[in-house]
Design an enzyme around this catalytic site. Structure first.
Site, mmCIF file in Angstrom:
data_model
loop_
_atom_site.group_PDB
_atom_site.id
_atom_site.type_symbol
_atom_site.label_atom_id
_atom_site.label_comp_id
_atom_site.label_asym_id
_atom_site.label_seq_id
_atom_site.Cartn_x
_atom_site.Cartn_y
_atom_site.Cartn_z
ATOM 1 N N ALA A 155 0.839 -1.209 0.000
ATOM 2 C CA ALA A 155 0.000 0.000 0.000
ATOM 3 C C ALA A 155 0.873 1.258 0.000
ATOM 4 C CB ALA A 155 -0.933 -0.006 1.202
ATOM 5 N N TYR A 156 1.902 1.262 0.822
ATOM 6 C CA TYR A 156 2.822 2.402 0.874
ATOM 7 C C TYR A 156 3.475 2.633 -0.490
ATOM 8 C CZ TYR A 156 7.152 4.949 2.001
ATOM 9 O OH TYR A 156 8.184 5.848 2.024
ATOM 10 N N THR A 157 3.948 1.560 -1.105
ATOM 11 C CA THR A 157 4.615 1.690 -2.398
ATOM 12 C C THR A 157 3.665 2.232 -3.456
ATOM 13 O OG1 THR A 157 6.068 -0.156 -1.812
ATOM 14 C CG2 THR A 157 5.959 0.448 -4.132
ATOM 15 N N THR A 159 1.235 4.325 -2.974
ATOM 16 C CA THR A 159 1.063 5.768 -2.772
ATOM 17 C C THR A 159 2.261 6.549 -3.290
ATOM 18 O OG1 THR A 159 2.000 5.780 -0.507
ATOM 19 C CG2 THR A 159 -0.365 5.385 -0.727
ATOM 20 N N LYS A 160 3.436 5.995 -3.135
ATOM 21 C CA LYS A 160 4.628 6.695 -3.615
ATOM 22 C C LYS A 160 4.743 6.626 -5.136
ATOM 23 C CE LYS A 160 6.176 8.311 0.251
ATOM 24 N NZ LYS A 160 6.274 9.773 0.495
#
Length: 250
Positions: A155-157, A159-160
């Site tokens: 999920a973090y990746t 967003t980036k």
């Protein structure tokens, strides 16, 4: 002072870690720095004090990101202490839930998207009304979007990766105003956020082997890249994803 004398900067998430290093670097270069923070007022005060002790000028502003109206609230707080903007650094972010896709619930996903992708989008949208022609926008991305795929940070990746696309598309839109937009992508950096798993001899030794330079990244390594992008020297660089992983992706 330095090459940013007379400029005003805003660094989101500027009270700790990479954000603090960026704020201090811009302050040393002569900018008046707005240090945004979420909940740690003491850390923000320390960052402002450090900038002032080094001969710079700074002020702290508190806003919770990832909630309705966050961008408007941030700029209202900023406007109370500054008149116009020259440098915007979208640094604030969270790693969110550390689970592969099967363990990622909708609420956790929405939270990391709201902080890491939606907030920078609307902060920038409203910031463009204040950003002077010839200004600089620097977005903090991650090396994970180009390598080191980690399922527990899916999920973090995502967003980036959105930030990477945002950077290149926005650069085309605002270029006519002389504004540059770039993304800086750190690798593993020794910050408080990573302290729990990184600050032991075995892990430090392993992480050091990931870079040809043979050491772990420090917040100042990232801040110095941002310092260049905030300066006039970077005037012919825009829409770029800049690898600041110490060569770990080679």
């Amino acid at each position: 002072m330095g090459n940013l004398t007379g400029k005003t900067a805003l660094v989101t998430g500027g009270s700790r870690g990479i954000g603090r290093a960026i704020a201090e670097r811009l302050g040393r270069d002569g900018a008046r720095v707005g240090v945004h923070y979420n909940g740690n007022a003491d850390a923000a005060k320390e960052t402002v004090a450090a900038i002032e002790a080094a001969g710079g000028s700074a002020f702290a502003i508190q806003t919770t990101l990832g909630v309705p109206g966050d961008a408007q609230a941030l700029w209202e707080a900023f406007d109370a202490q500054a008149d116009g903007l020259d440098i915007l650094v979208n640094n604030a972010g969270i790693d969110g839930i550390r689970e592969p896709i099967g363990g990622t619930d909708e609420e956790s996903f929405d939270r990391v998207v709201a902080v890491n992708a939606k907030a920078p989008f609307f902060i920038t949208r409203l910031g463009l009304e204040r950003l002077r022609d010839g200004g600089r926008i620097v977005n903090i991305s991650t090396g994970l979007t180009h390598g080191f795929r980690m399922p527990e940070l899916i999920a973090y990746t995502m967003t980036k990766a959105a930030i990477d696309s945002f950077t290149s598309v926005l650069a085309k839109e605002v270029g006519a105003r002389g504004i540059t937009v770039n993304a800086v992508a750190p690798g593993i950096v020794d910050t408080d956020m990573n302290a729990a798993w990184l600050r032991n001899d075995e892990t430090q030794a392993h992480v050091s082997t990931l870079s040809p330079l043979g050491r772990v990244g420090q917040p100042g390594d990232i801040a110095d890249v941002v310092g260049f992008l905030a300066s006039a020297d970077s005037r012919w660089v825009t829409g770029q994803w800049i690898d600041a992983t110490g060569g770990a992706l080679l």
